[in-house]
Write an enzyme that holds these catalytic residues in place. Sequence first.
Site, PDB file in Angstrom:
ATOM      1  N   SER A 214       0.814  -1.218   0.000  1.00  0.00           N
ATOM      2  CA  SER A 214       0.000   0.000   0.000  1.00  0.00           C
ATOM      3  C   SER A 214       0.846   1.265   0.000  1.00  0.00           C
ATOM      4  CB  SER A 214      -0.960   0.005   1.192  1.00  0.00           C
ATOM      5  OG  SER A 214      -0.274  -0.256   2.398  1.00  0.00           O
ATOM      6  N   HIS A 271       1.635   4.689   4.391  1.00  0.00           N
ATOM      7  CA  HIS A 271       0.828   5.339   3.361  1.00  0.00           C
ATOM      8  C   HIS A 271       1.291   6.772   3.133  1.00  0.00           C
ATOM      9  CE1 HIS A 271      -2.780   2.423   4.145  1.00  0.00           C
ATOM     10  NE2 HIS A 271      -1.691   1.811   3.740  1.00  0.00           N
TER      11      HIS A 271
END
Length: 296
Positions: A214, A271
């Site tokens: 991610s 992230h």
Amino acid sequence: MSAWFACAQFPLDLDLTIVDQVLTEQNIMHRFTEEQGHQLLWLLHPNDRPAVVSLLDQWRQNGLSSQNADFARQGVGLSLDALWLAFIAAPATCIVVLLGIIGYFFTSYGLNQNFHLLSAANFFPIQVTAEGFRFESAQAALVSGQFWRLITPTFLHFGVLHIVFNALWVWVFGRKIERVLGTSAFIILFVWIATVPNITQALWYGPNVFGGLSGVVYGLLGFIAVWQWRLPDSILQIPKSVIVFMVISLALGFAGVVDLLANVSVANGAHLGGLLSGIVAGLFVTQKVLANTKNR
């Protein structure tokens, strides 16, 4: 930037409608010209050449005809030929996705059968004791030469939805970028946007078990967002709605909404680190592109 080059030559009276259709469906930048009694197929990106040559060989064997609609289906299907063509067009992206899938099974086995395997791939080494386990110093591990720990957490995944979501976005974003930058430059970008999120997550939350692509997804997103902002006429584009959706997802993660709804622990540090590293890479590369364009 890539320059147009001639890839194939055809008779002037040959109908190339189906060729144009399939190449367009495959997002391959191309154009046709008529020169010296022939039609020439031009490509913009050298990485597309092997896939195009392979497709043309298949079409020649079956007959180039605008009535043969099977070509278009072969171009987007899940046949072995289609998968091979996808690999030729973006090999690094395919390998990253494959390693993520392997990492999912590796993580599942490590959690359930062999904790030492998970320890070897985690950013922080894990020492199994009689009382349970404890984390050891990542700094000491890196100093001792275990540099793979900067990258390997990227491929660890802790659930089916985790790997499916990440693999999908890497596939969508990665192929677009690799076709524009080329495979070598994409690999360099990947190492950067994989390493920074892992370091960010480790510094933000301290010793823990984390992983996933991610951070890379957000890195690719940040890179594309900067690219299409600074080079709006480039083919490297994604819908602005996708960017908005991903940024909202990031904000919801920091707000704890995703943790609550999905009952998972989101690696928010990774992230954010991925997004910022992608933006930095995008600014650096687009500055080079603009400078080269200005000097021409």
